[in-house]
Design a protein around this motif. Sequence first.
Motif, PDB file in Angstrom:
ATOM      1  N   ARG A   1       0.951   4.080  -2.918  1.00  0.00           N
ATOM      2  CA  ARG A   1       0.624   5.489  -2.663  1.00  0.00           C
ATOM      3  C   ARG A   1       1.770   6.398  -3.060  1.00  0.00           C
ATOM      4  NH1 ARG A   1      -2.866   4.854   2.881  1.00  0.00           N
ATOM      5  NH2 ARG A   1      -4.746   4.168   1.825  1.00  0.00           N
TER       6      ARG A   1
ATOM      7  N   ARG B   1      -1.059   8.913   2.371  1.00  0.00           N
ATOM      8  CA  ARG B   1      -2.415   9.262   1.932  1.00  0.00           C
ATOM      9  C   ARG B   1      -2.615  10.776   1.993  1.00  0.00           C
ATOM     10  NH1 ARG B   1      -7.473  10.325   3.792  1.00  0.00           N
ATOM     11  NH2 ARG B   1      -9.198   9.364   2.705  1.00  0.00           N
TER      12      ARG B   1
ATOM     13  N   LEU C   1      -0.725  12.323  -0.783  1.00  0.00           N
ATOM     14  CA  LEU C   1      -1.407  12.090  -2.060  1.00  0.00           C
ATOM     15  C   LEU C   1      -2.545  13.093  -2.252  1.00  0.00           C
ATOM     16  CD1 LEU C   1      -1.928  10.507  -4.634  1.00  0.00           C
ATOM     17  CD2 LEU C   1      -3.211   8.843  -3.266  1.00  0.00           C
TER      18      LEU C   1
ATOM     19  N   ARG D   1       0.846  -1.211   0.000  1.00  0.00           N
ATOM     20  CA  ARG D   1       0.000   0.000   0.000  1.00  0.00           C
ATOM     21  C   ARG D   1       0.875   1.253   0.000  1.00  0.00           C
ATOM     22  NH1 ARG D   1      -3.062  -3.038   3.453  1.00  0.00           N
ATOM     23  NH2 ARG D   1      -2.169  -2.089   5.310  1.00  0.00           N
TER      24      ARG D   1
ATOM     25  N   PRO E   1       1.475   4.439   5.516  1.00  0.00           N
ATOM     26  CA  PRO E   1       0.393   4.599   4.540  1.00  0.00           C
ATOM     27  C   PRO E   1      -0.503   5.809   4.791  1.00  0.00           C
ATOM     28  CG  PRO E   1       0.492   2.332   5.333  1.00  0.00           C
ATOM     29  CD  PRO E   1       1.442   3.145   6.165  1.00  0.00           C
ATOM     30  N   GLU E   2      -0.752   6.150   6.042  1.00  0.00           N
ATOM     31  CA  GLU E   2      -1.629   7.293   6.336  1.00  0.00           C
ATOM     32  C   GLU E   2      -0.945   8.616   6.010  1.00  0.00           C
ATOM     33  OE1 GLU E   2      -4.901   7.219   6.884  1.00  0.00           O
ATOM     34  OE2 GLU E   2      -4.521   5.116   6.427  1.00  0.00           O
TER      35      GLU E   2
END
Length: 89
Positions: free
Chosen positions: A32, A65, A68, A28, A61-62
Motif C-alpha cells: 500500500r 488504505r 491511498l 500488505r 494497513p488500514e
Amino acid sequence: MADLSFYVSPLSEEIREEGRAKGRAEGRAEGRAENILIVLGARRIDVAHATREKITTCRDPELLRGWLLRSAVVATAEEIFGEDAPSEQ
C-alpha cells in the motif's frame, strides 16, 4: 537423540502461523505504501523526503488504505494525511 517434538507441537504451529500472519500484514503495508507513491508519482505530485518516510515506515494497513484513497484526489502529498498532516515549522 535430541527431542524434536516441539517442532510438531500445536504451540510450535501457532508460533509459525503468527509469524506468517505478521509477514502478510507487513507485505500488505509495504504494498500500500508503494501504491501511494505510485499514484502520487503518476499524478506528478512531488513527495518530500519526510512525507515519503512517513508513508514507507507506516505499518498500519488500514491507515495506509485511507492515505491511498486520498492520494487519488489531493493537490499535495502532505494532504493525504488529513488531520495527521505534519505541521509547518
